[in-house]
Design a protein around this motif. Structure first.
Motif, PDB file in Angstrom:
ATOM      1  N   CYS A 171       8.578   1.588   6.209  1.00 63.08           N
ATOM      2  CA  CYS A 171       7.314   1.454   5.469  1.00 63.08           C
ATOM      3  C   CYS A 171       7.375   2.398   4.284  1.00 63.08           C
ATOM      4  O   CYS A 171       7.073   2.027   3.158  1.00 63.08           O
ATOM      5  N   THR A 172       7.766   3.649   4.550  1.00 65.09           N
ATOM      6  CA  THR A 172       7.882   4.625   3.471  1.00 65.09           C
ATOM      7  C   THR A 172       9.205   4.385   2.736  1.00 65.09           C
ATOM      8  O   THR A 172      10.032   3.563   3.158  1.00 65.09           O
ATOM      9  N   ASP A 173       9.420   5.132   1.651  1.00 64.68           N
ATOM     10  CA  ASP A 173      10.587   4.886   0.795  1.00 64.68           C
ATOM     11  C   ASP A 173      11.904   5.029   1.568  1.00 64.68           C
ATOM     12  O   ASP A 173      12.048   5.925   2.401  1.00 64.68           O
ATOM     13  N   GLY A 219      -0.435  14.147   2.428  1.00 65.65           N
ATOM     14  CA  GLY A 219      -1.654  14.129   3.223  1.00 65.65           C
ATOM     15  C   GLY A 219      -1.836  12.925   4.130  1.00 65.65           C
ATOM     16  O   GLY A 219      -2.493  13.039   5.163  1.00 65.65           O
ATOM     17  N   GLY A 220      -1.281  11.772   3.752  1.00 67.49           N
ATOM     18  CA  GLY A 220      -1.531  10.544   4.512  1.00 67.49           C
ATOM     19  C   GLY A 220      -1.241  10.682   6.005  1.00 67.49           C
ATOM     20  O   GLY A 220      -2.129  10.477   6.833  1.00 67.49           O
ATOM     21  N   PRO A 221       0.010  11.058   6.354  1.00 69.27           N
ATOM     22  CA  PRO A 221       0.325  11.174   7.782  1.00 69.27           C
ATOM     23  C   PRO A 221      -0.534  12.244   8.480  1.00 69.27           C
ATOM     24  O   PRO A 221      -0.965  12.039   9.620  1.00 69.27           O
ATOM     25  N   VAL A 249       0.848  -1.195   0.000  1.00 69.73           N
ATOM     26  CA  VAL A 249       0.000   0.000   0.000  1.00 69.73           C
ATOM     27  C   VAL A 249       0.882   1.244   0.000  1.00 69.73           C
ATOM     28  O   VAL A 249       1.408   1.639   1.028  1.00 69.73           O
ATOM     29  N   SER A 250       1.039   1.850  -1.182  1.00 65.80           N
ATOM     30  CA  SER A 250       1.916   3.020  -1.254  1.00 65.80           C
ATOM     31  C   SER A 250       1.177   4.152  -1.957  1.00 65.80           C
ATOM     32  O   SER A 250      -0.034   4.085  -2.178  1.00 65.80           O
ATOM     33  N   GLY A 251       1.934   5.188  -2.333  1.00 69.07           N
ATOM     34  CA  GLY A 251       1.322   6.330  -2.999  1.00 69.07           C
ATOM     35  C   GLY A 251       0.963   6.017  -4.449  1.00 69.07           C
ATOM     36  O   GLY A 251       0.085   6.650  -5.038  1.00 69.07           O
TER      37      GLY A 251
HETATM   38  O1  KG4 Z   1       5.782   3.946  -0.177  1.00 68.84           O
HETATM   39  P1  KG4 Z   1       5.751   5.425  -0.174  1.00 68.84           P
HETATM   40  O2  KG4 Z   1       6.697   6.164   0.755  1.00 68.84           O
HETATM   41  O3  KG4 Z   1       6.009   6.004  -1.603  1.00 68.84           O
HETATM   42  C1  KG4 Z   1       5.529   5.388  -2.756  1.00 68.84           C
HETATM   43  O4  KG4 Z   1       6.148   4.392  -3.204  1.00 68.84           O
HETATM   44  O5  KG4 Z   1       4.471   5.867  -3.217  1.00 68.84           O
HETATM   45  O6  KG4 Z   1       4.236   5.846   0.144  1.00 68.84           O
HETATM   46  C2  KG4 Z   1       3.850   7.180   0.214  1.00 68.84           C
HETATM   47  C3  KG4 Z   1       2.357   7.214   0.484  1.00 68.84           C
HETATM   48  C4  KG4 Z   1       1.782   8.637   0.411  1.00 68.84           C
HETATM   49  O7  KG4 Z   1       0.584   8.581  -0.330  1.00 68.84           O
HETATM   50  C5  KG4 Z   1       1.532   8.963   1.873  1.00 68.84           C
HETATM   51  O8  KG4 Z   1       0.486   9.893   2.063  1.00 68.84           O
HETATM   52  C6  KG4 Z   1       1.181   7.608   2.458  1.00 68.84           C
HETATM   53  O9  KG4 Z   1       2.085   6.721   1.810  1.00 68.84           O
HETATM   54  N1  KG4 Z   1       1.380   7.555   3.910  1.00 68.84           N
HETATM   55  C7  KG4 Z   1       0.375   7.355   4.789  1.00 68.84           C
HETATM   56  C8  KG4 Z   1       0.965   7.406   6.076  1.00 68.84           C
HETATM   57  N2  KG4 Z   1       2.307   7.630   5.932  1.00 68.84           N
HETATM   58  C9  KG4 Z   1       2.538   7.704   4.585  1.00 68.84           C
HETATM   59  N3  KG4 Z   1      -0.933   7.143   4.601  1.00 68.84           N
HETATM   60  C10 KG4 Z   1      -1.692   6.975   5.695  1.00 68.84           C
HETATM   61  N4  KG4 Z   1      -1.222   7.017   6.954  1.00 68.84           N
HETATM   62  C11 KG4 Z   1       0.087   7.238   7.206  1.00 68.84           C
HETATM   63  N5  KG4 Z   1       0.548   7.264   8.447  1.00 68.84           N
END
Ligand code: KG4
Ligand code: ZN
Length: 353
Positions: A313-315, A179-181, A135-137
């Protein structure tokens, strides 16, 4: 084998050093959030330029953190896709050139493989096979992971990725980028009883299958926000209640699909990775899975759930160094060409023997 990992697929420059004998040696991350915040989203050209500015200084810093010299690097792994083409080419260009100069092998890593292997960096890593909820962006998918490089996509979003839905809904609520965080923090102030009154849908759960659709949730959020505005303004508590209702609908939907995927595959483990994996509500719901199953007297199997630590979890560069290390150890390497693949399906990857 000591591997330098380079992640530049979007708005984060992640650099790490991973050693196949002793594990993660060092990692650093530079987030471009402030740069893009003023535009309300990632500006690809600015992202590429900022990666150019930060990547090499970060390589120097991780080497220093690990007490190593450039000549100690035995292999290089860089994200080649999917992602923003300009941003990808910065990491690929630096990775390939360093590999050529140091005369070490280099390997192009799939960003989503990096995410799904991120829990392997934790002290209690999952064994294969498992189901991965990514689940990513940019992506939302359920993957049947049989081994490293043996991936079958069980279901994916037919429109917006879940992170994208978070980002767009956050914007509607007047929250900044990303926006997610921010939405997740606001949801913590929401009243659970009030939020239920908005009756958000759980898209595509009323029919069989493992695909997702999140664009309707964002539209539902928009209509709910507009309906509750007084004199063009949304009361802050109502905003928090709507944020919680949206998040709960996403979490419920993901959980329903995870249950189906576990039942369908018979796997005993579930890995959750990607930026939205950092969402507290999702982590809580998945951790409570055994308890809620008992309460609802559901007989279906409950898997062991694995998450990477929050920062992975994030990049990040660590997951790329790790995934690349496995491929380099198995003898895979790239020709001396620099390329990026903005679109790249994970099912194309070669298995690792
Ligand atoms: O995996 P990632 O860092 O980058 C991609 O590969 O896309 O994911 C980024 C996404 C963004 O849409 C961000 O808003 C969401 O992950 N995100 C969250 C949270 N932290 C990051 N969404 C909901 N709750 C969070 N705590
Ligand atoms: Zn990512």
């Amino acid at each position: 084998m000591k591997i330098l990992g380079i992640e530049t697929s979007c708005d984060e420059t992640g650099i790490a050093l991973y050693d196949s004998n002793s594990g993660l040696l060092a990692h650093r991350l530079y987030s471009q959030v402030k740069l893009h915040a003023q535009y309300g989203g990632v500006v690809p050209e600015l992202a590429s330029r900022d990666h150019i500015r930060k990547a090499i200084p970060l390589v120097r810093e991780v080497l220093q953190d690990a007490g190593l010299k450039t000549s100690d690097i035995e292999g290089i792994a860089y994200t080649a896709g999917p992602g923003l083409i300009g941003a990808l080419l910065v990491g690929a260009g630096i990775g390939r050139s360093m590999a050529w100069a140091l005369d070490v092998p280099a390997v192009a890593v799939h960003h989503m493989e990096g995410h799904l292997l991120a829990p392997m960096l934790e002290p209690n890593p999952p064994a294969f096979p498992f189901v991965a909820l990514l689940v990513s962006g940019g992506h939302t998918m359920l993957v049947d992971v049989r081994a490293v490089g043996k991936y079958v996509i069980l279901g994916q979003s037919v429109d917006d990725a879940v992170g994208e839905a978070f980002d767009k809904t956050a914007k509607l609520l007047g929250l900044g980028y990303p926006g997610g965080p921010a939405l997740s923090l606001l949801a913590e102030k929401g009243d659970p009883d009030k939020s239920k009154e908005f009756k958000f849908p759980k898209p595509m759960t009323d029919r069989p299958g493992l695909d997702f659709s999140f664009s309707g949730l964002k539209t539902f959020a928009m209509n709910t926000i507009n309906k509750h505005k007084v004199d063009g303004k949304l009361d802050s508590q109502t905003g928090a209640d709507i944020a919680l209702a949206f998040q709960q609908a996403v979490v419920d939907t993901l959980l329903i699909k995870c249950k189906r995927a576990i039942k369908q595959t018979g796997h005993a483990r579930l890995v959750v990775a990607g930026g939205v994996g950092a969402n507290k509500g999702l982590r809580e719901a998945l951790n409570l899975w055994p308890q809620t199953n008992k309460e609802r007297k559901e007989a279906d199997p409950v898997p062991e759930v694995y998450f990477p630590r929050m920062e992975f979890c994030t990049d990040n560069g660590a997951m790329i160094a790790y995934a690349g290390c496995l491929r380099l150890l198995s003898g895979q390497k790239e020709e001396s060409v620099i390329y990026g693949k903005p679109r790249w399906t994970i099912e194309e990857l070669a298995p690792v023997n």
